[in-house]
Design a protein around this motif. Sequence first.
Motif, PDB file in Angstrom:
ATOM      1  N   GLU A  12     -16.518  36.554   7.837  1.00 50.80           N
ATOM      2  CA  GLU A  12     -17.206  36.773   6.683  1.00 50.80           C
ATOM      3  C   GLU A  12     -18.289  35.776   6.265  1.00 50.80           C
ATOM      4  OE1 GLU A  12     -17.583  39.779   5.399  1.00 50.80           O
ATOM      5  OE2 GLU A  12     -16.181  40.297   7.156  1.00 50.80           O
ATOM      6  N   VAL A  62     -20.942  36.028   8.789  1.00 51.82           N
ATOM      7  CA  VAL A  62     -21.939  37.360   8.582  1.00 51.82           C
ATOM      8  C   VAL A  62     -22.976  36.727   7.408  1.00 51.82           C
ATOM      9  CG1 VAL A  62     -22.126  39.668   7.480  1.00 51.82           C
ATOM     10  CG2 VAL A  62     -20.387  39.249   9.229  1.00 51.82           C
ATOM     11  N   GLN A  63     -22.287  36.257   6.437  1.00 52.94           N
ATOM     12  CA  GLN A  63     -23.219  35.707   5.303  1.00 52.94           C
ATOM     13  C   GLN A  63     -24.248  34.832   5.660  1.00 52.94           C
ATOM     14  OE1 GLN A  63     -21.050  34.089   1.919  1.00 52.94           O
ATOM     15  NE2 GLN A  63     -23.107  33.712   0.823  1.00 52.94           N
ATOM     16  N   ALA A  70     -25.331  34.399   8.717  1.00 50.11           N
ATOM     17  CA  ALA A  70     -26.234  35.168   9.647  1.00 50.11           C
ATOM     18  C   ALA A  70     -27.391  35.713   8.957  1.00 50.11           C
ATOM     19  CB  ALA A  70     -25.519  35.968  10.775  1.00 50.11           C
ATOM     20  N   HIS A  71     -27.175  36.108   7.588  1.00 45.34           N
ATOM     21  CA  HIS A  71     -28.325  36.784   6.884  1.00 45.34           C
ATOM     22  C   HIS A  71     -29.267  35.709   6.461  1.00 45.34           C
ATOM     23  CE1 HIS A  71     -27.546  41.061   6.576  1.00 45.34           C
ATOM     24  NE2 HIS A  71     -26.085  40.626   7.055  1.00 45.34           N
ATOM     25  N   GLU A  72     -28.461  34.774   6.015  1.00 48.30           N
ATOM     26  CA  GLU A  72     -29.480  33.523   5.473  1.00 48.30           C
ATOM     27  C   GLU A  72     -30.372  32.759   6.431  1.00 48.30           C
ATOM     28  OE1 GLU A  72     -26.579  30.773   3.681  1.00 48.30           O
ATOM     29  OE2 GLU A  72     -26.094  32.475   2.123  1.00 48.30           O
ATOM     30  N   GLY A  85     -31.089  34.344   9.638  1.00 48.71           N
ATOM     31  CA  GLY A  85     -32.114  35.359  10.078  1.00 48.71           C
ATOM     32  C   GLY A  85     -31.545  35.810  11.299  1.00 48.71           C
ATOM     33  N   PHE A  86     -31.396  37.229  11.746  1.00 49.66           N
ATOM     34  CA  PHE A  86     -30.962  37.489  13.114  1.00 49.66           C
ATOM     35  C   PHE A  86     -32.120  37.398  14.293  1.00 49.66           C
ATOM     36  CE2 PHE A  86     -27.869  39.795  10.310  1.00 49.66           C
ATOM     37  CZ  PHE A  86     -26.711  39.553  10.805  1.00 49.66           C
ATOM     38  N   THR A 103     -26.827  40.545  16.903  1.00 49.87           N
ATOM     39  CA  THR A 103     -28.023  41.056  16.168  1.00 49.87           C
ATOM     40  C   THR A 103     -27.516  41.647  14.920  1.00 49.87           C
ATOM     41  OG1 THR A 103     -27.848  43.046  17.630  1.00 49.87           O
ATOM     42  CG2 THR A 103     -29.697  41.410  18.149  1.00 49.87           C
ATOM     43  N   ASP A 104     -26.272  41.845  14.761  1.00 47.22           N
ATOM     44  CA  ASP A 104     -25.743  42.590  13.432  1.00 47.22           C
ATOM     45  C   ASP A 104     -24.465  42.131  12.882  1.00 47.22           C
ATOM     46  OD1 ASP A 104     -24.084  44.081  14.919  1.00 47.22           O
ATOM     47  OD2 ASP A 104     -25.347  45.517  15.631  1.00 47.22           O
ATOM     48  N   ASP A 105     -24.109  42.471  11.825  1.00 45.57           N
ATOM     49  CA  ASP A 105     -22.911  42.296  11.161  1.00 45.57           C
ATOM     50  C   ASP A 105     -21.555  42.483  12.111  1.00 45.57           C
ATOM     51  OD1 ASP A 105     -24.636  41.892   9.312  1.00 45.57           O
ATOM     52  OD2 ASP A 105     -23.709  43.103   7.480  1.00 45.57           O
ATOM     53  N   ARG A 138     -29.699  29.713  14.280  1.00 48.29           N
ATOM     54  CA  ARG A 138     -30.627  30.616  14.684  1.00 48.29           C
ATOM     55  C   ARG A 138     -30.646  30.755  16.485  1.00 48.29           C
ATOM     56  NH1 ARG A 138     -35.902  30.539  12.837  1.00 48.29           N
ATOM     57  NH2 ARG A 138     -34.840  31.242  11.036  1.00 48.29           N
TER      58      ARG A 138
END
Lengths: 224, 492
Positions: free
Chosen positions: A39, A42-43, A45-47, A49-50, A75-77, A104
Amino acid sequence: MESATEPSPTRTLSEHESKARVRAAGVVTAPETLVPDGEGAVQAAHEIGFPVVLKLCGDAIAHKTERGLVRLGLTDDAAVRAAAAELLAAARPEDGVVNLLVARMVRGNRELIAGCLEDPTFGRCVMLGIGGIFAEALADVAFRLVPLSERDAYELIDDLSTQKLLGAFRGEPAIDRAAVAATLLALSRLFETSSEIVSIDLNPLLIADGKPIAVDALIEVREP
Amino acid sequence: MSNLALLERFAALFEPRGVVVAGASSHPGKFGFVAAHNLLAAGYAGQVFLTNREGGEILGHKTLRSIDEVPDGAADLVFICTPPATVHDLLRACAAKGIRAAFMATAGYGELGEEGKRAEQELAALCAELGILLAGPNGQGVVSMPVDLCAQIVAPIPPRGHIAIASQSGGFVQAFLNYARKTGVGVSRAVSAGNCAATSVEDYLEYFAEDTETRVSLIYVEGLSDGRAFFEKTRQATAKKPLVVFKGGTTSGGQRAAASHTGALASDDRVFDGMCRQAGLTRAHSIEEAFELAASFATHPLPRGPNVFVLTTAGGWGVVTADRISASRELRLMPIPDDLRAAFDERLPPRWSRSNPADLAGSETRDTVVECLELAAQHPEVDAVVFLGLGIQSNLGDLERHGPFYPGHGLERVVEFHARQDSRYAELALELEKRHAKPILVATELVDCQPENPGPATLRAAGSLAYPSSHRAVGALEHLLRHARRSGVAQR
């Protein structure tokens, strides 16, 4: 000749800690975060950037690629969650405390290797070489003794035989020699001022848009 | 150490007032005989004292029974051939007589292992205590041509010149001296550093860098006991004069041989290579190249930039020289300047190449080569000239001179003309190099194949290095330019 003294034991710093040290010295690295679980990954990765890269990270883990502990181009969650679960499951008891490194994803066709080591005759050196899958076959590496001057850093780049790889290549611009020289000078300063460091490895030093970015780093230190 | 103190300390070794051969022998098979023979044969200007326990005469020289019979202050240098057990007492006696340098040919020290190494340390400590500069042990000798000193147990006597040599291998001192004889490019000082108990190869460099007789230093090393000291000392030395280094033991096989030869373990050769670049050293990769590069620095001025102009009377040589220069990362096969082309046009028929290389294409008359070489050398954009084809005419003259039709058929006159022309070209190359202070490098296979040819023979007699192929001339030029850039002579 003096008799050889027993070498004191060494240990490696984790990738995250190694990168923090070289970054503080002036080496450019990709943005990254250390998290304990899927989890968190995932968080992060959002910060960041994919797309991102996920790696298992711990003090005792030095050979991530050989053990398959790296997942590229997520590339995604869902991909991040799945990769996180696999990596955590692959941890062994001897790895000690492990975390997940989210970074990144940096793209580039060319790889260099750069590092520091102690030569038995000349002492502390900085090394630069051509990296990537043909690195061993090419064995194109060159050295300078610490401390490096600015001229030494530029001449070290000139010393590589495969100069064509350093020019404009496959739609990418020529390698930014000033940026590579700055990386070498940063390594030289760090190695000169940190007596506890035995070796530094930036492998690969990826070339993205002509600029060098250390996407992996490993520092070996002498135990106090 | 101040420069003055340094010069004085090494003067005892290289410019001694007198020399003692301790352990001189009347037996031609012994080192003690050979050392005395070579010292006397070379015509050393100072006084020579031979000691021998039995007394008597050696080579017409009355010997002394011990050092004690040497007049006080008459000698600065002792050449030691006596066994290790005798050496401590001998050195104390030498010091009492004012001797300040010892060359030790005696073997049986560090090269034998731990016990030998301890004995070597004691030897070094004793010399330090006595204020004696110690060269060796296990060395082959010391040469100093300004005073015709050849205190060595090997041949040859080299011509006088400006290359200073220090080597961990005595055999390579001998090899370099032989190359000096062959090429005519002479030597200032040479020392076989042996086991380097107290004086390392890089220590001699400090002296060579200050020595007014020396223009370039040439060293051979195997193991380095202190890599950092080597780096610092060679860097300082090469800031003053070019320094050519050749290193043995660059492979693991060679390293094992080197470890048993003179000491210490070697590291990755690429680290050594990087160190050389960083210090500004000229690294050679073979013994012939090492001498050739040193001889190049000793006899040619440094180029002020990368522009090379090639003048040839032999087309193929011009083509491959152009290839070699074009492949160089340092040098530039300059386009021929318009005014130079126009000047050549005035003197040559239209079939000449009209570009660089300037191939005169057999169109030369009595003065064309002379005029074209002058024009090229004096052109401000030209930094160096490579001149090819010297000696071709005399080579033919030699055939004609020794063929079945000589004398007669007008051959005497043409043979004589050919020889005169090639001497003239060679003299001109020497003169232009001096006048314009830029390298004019002559390359011809006749350097090797017909050394008595008046072209190469004239250059050799003048002590200038000519090259047996254009590749070697261009290779040397690259190193001259690298050093010129490093030392600020070349701005371009």
